[in-house]
Design an enzyme around this catalytic site. Structure first.
Site, PDB file in Angstrom:
ATOM      1  CG  MET A  83      -1.819  -1.207   1.352  1.00 16.96           C
ATOM      2  SD  MET A  83      -2.857  -1.483  -0.096  1.00 16.96           S
ATOM      3  CE  MET A  83      -3.913  -0.057  -0.036  1.00 16.96           C
ATOM      4  CE  LYS A 103       0.781   1.945   5.288  1.00 15.19           C
ATOM      5  NZ  LYS A 103       0.195   0.770   5.982  1.00 15.19           N
ATOM      6  CE1 TYR A 153      10.098   5.540  14.625  1.00 17.00           C
ATOM      7  CE2 TYR A 153      10.855   6.477  16.703  1.00 17.00           C
ATOM      8  CZ  TYR A 153      11.073   5.669  15.604  1.00 17.00           C
ATOM      9  OH  TYR A 153      12.253   4.977  15.476  1.00 17.00           O
ATOM     10  CB  VAL A 154       5.812   2.694  18.446  1.00 19.40           C
ATOM     11  CG1 VAL A 154       6.117   1.735  19.599  1.00 19.40           C
ATOM     12  CG2 VAL A 154       4.414   3.279  18.585  1.00 19.40           C
ATOM     13  CG  ASP A 196      -2.607  -6.811   8.521  1.00 17.05           C
ATOM     14  OD1 ASP A 196      -2.526  -8.056   8.521  1.00 17.05           O
ATOM     15  OD2 ASP A 196      -1.736  -6.087   8.004  1.00 17.05           O
ATOM     16  CB  ALA A 200       4.864  -7.037  11.626  1.00 15.93           C
ATOM     17  CG  ASN A 201       0.546  -4.348  11.858  1.00 16.81           C
ATOM     18  OD1 ASN A 201       1.463  -3.664  11.430  1.00 16.81           O
ATOM     19  ND2 ASN A 201      -0.406  -4.841  11.082  1.00 16.81           N
TER      20      ASN A 201
END
Length: 446
Positions: A83, A103, A153-154, A196, A200-201
């Site tokens: 995406m 993003k 931001y993490v 989702d 990773a998320n």
């Protein structure tokens, strides 16, 4: 154009799609052949990149990252997918210092419908004020028409790696997952599905706080055909098969139970180090059918080859296995209907109470009560043993007393018989003998 026709075909039923392609082959056979190829690609390769990226006019080429996106100065690329691309950026307009994740959505995926919903959806997502959600801070569109999202931001690592690095126990991993469940539950209360959820998320920062990323991004980037239905998922929309529920793989309308399934996969990974099902099928429907026909995977067997640090594989049975299997149930009627129900059962498991995933049983509930109240149960057992011991001692003493009483009565009876013999039999006999008066007097007195 080709992309628009391809997206329209994806939303059609099989019969309507076949009729449309047959008609198109008569007018433009080359375009029909290209559309058939794209449809075949969409059915087999849909893990991360949408199939329309294979259309030649909009094929992605390697380009240099932008220097700025809105007021944000791009510092580095954090990752990319089908995406778009995610960058670490800093505010550079002199207002204040802030580090964010930007993003950038590929401009070729934008549409008028997407832009219309983009603004309303971002306001909904920005309202997700939860300590375990990476918030959507802002959104906009670049000069060339590419939408972008500004996210919290993490600086952290995926939840499975964090748990392994800390050698966290089963209880600690469950407690960490409960925080993720809290974030998902808040979104569901606002009618937002994540769609989702995967390792990773879910990043864990330096303080040990998990943050759920990309919350609602798939929903934001994939406008639904029906504005009133906020749960429909199109066939070519982004998803990761091994983390998706069977109904999501089939492209059916989704409910909160779909995110429950993904959380079940996440829990399975945290406890065993692997996913419950490996994607080897050629289509999402085939993979969904394979999941539904497979037997539930035993946690201990799954963790036998690579047990995560801190996890005792011998404990991966009983209630914890029933809980995971209920979260991963292919049948919606057997799965937890909501994240709140899953979270509540995890809490019951951690506190030693009976879980809903276990069949109702009086013996099971009594056993859980004894295990939960170990100190009180031990005190009751000791008190009971003391009471039984005291009762037995009292009964023994009573028995001895009864035996002594009976012995005394027998001795009294013997003495009375002797007295009767002396007073009557001997006395009467001596009365017939002269000069025995003194003897008779002595017998009576004694």
């Amino acid at each position: 154009d080709l992309k628009r026709e391809f997206l329209e075909l994806l939303e059609q039923s099989e019969a309507t799609r076949a009729a449309t392609l047959a008609h198109l082959e008569m007018e433009a056979p080359q375009r029909a052949a290209e559309l058939r190829r794209l449809l075949a690609t969409a059915a087999s390769e849909f893990l991360e990149a949408p199939a329309w990226t294979r259309v030649a006019p909009i094929a992605v080429t390697a380009i240099a990252p932008p220097v700025r996106i809105g007021p944000w100065l791009i510092k580095e690329e954090l990752g990319r997918g089908g995406m778009g691309t995610v960058y670490r950026a800093e505010r550079d307009d002199g207002s204040f210092a802030q580090t964010v994740a930007v993003k950038l959505i590929r401009s070729e995926l934008a549409s008028e419908d997407l832009r219309r919903r983009f603004d309303s959806e971002r306001r909904i997502l920005a309202s997700l004020d939860h300590p375990n959600v990476a918030r959507l801070l802002d959104a906009g569109t670049t000069a060339d028409g590419a939408p972008y999202l500004v996210l919290e931001y993490v600086a952290g690592e995926p939840i499975d790696r964090y748990c392994d690095a800390q050698a966290m126990t089963i209880e600690q991993r469950l407690t960490l997952l409960r925080q993720v469940c809290g974030a998902v539950r808040v979104a569901h209360q606002r009618l937002i599905l994540h769609r989702d959820i995967k390792t990773a998320n879910v990043l864990v920062d330096a303080r040990g706080v998990p943050k759920l990323l990309d919350f609602g991004i798939a929903k934001l980037l994939a406008p639904d055909m029906q504005q009133t239905d906020m749960t429909l998922v199109g066939f070519a929309r982004p998803l990761t098969p091994e983390w998706s529920s069977p109904e999501q793989l089939r492209g059916e309308p989704l409910s909160t139970a779909s995110d429950v399934y993904s959380l079940g996969v996440l829990l399975f990974v945290l406890l065993t180090g692997r996913r419950p099902h490996l994607y080897t099928s050629t289509s999402p429907e085939a993979f969904a059918a394979a999941i539904e026909s497979a037997r539930p995977v035993a946690l201990r067997a799954a963790a036998s080859d690579n047990t995560p640090p801190g996890v005792l594989s011998g404990r991966l049975r009983g209630d914890i296995e029933r809980l995971v299997h209920k979260a991963l149930a292919p049948d919606l009627r057997e799965r937890y209907p909501t994240v709140a129900a899953l979270d509540a059962d995890i809490e019951r498991l951690l506190t030693g109470r009976p879980i809903e995933a276990h069949a109702r049983s009086l013996a099971y509930r009594f056993r859980k009560l004894l295990l939960r109240q170990r100190v009180a149960s031990a005190a009751v057992v000791l008190a009971s043993l003391g009471l039984v011991s005291a009762t037995l001692f009292s009964l023994r003493q009573a028995s001895i007393a009864e035996q002594e009483r009976q012995r005394a009565e027998r001795r009294f009876a013997d003495v009375r018989r002797i007295a009767n013999v002396v007073l009557f039999d001997l006395n009467d006999t001596l009365a017939n003998i002269s000069g025995t008066l003194a003897v008779r007097q002595l017998l009576v007195e004694n």
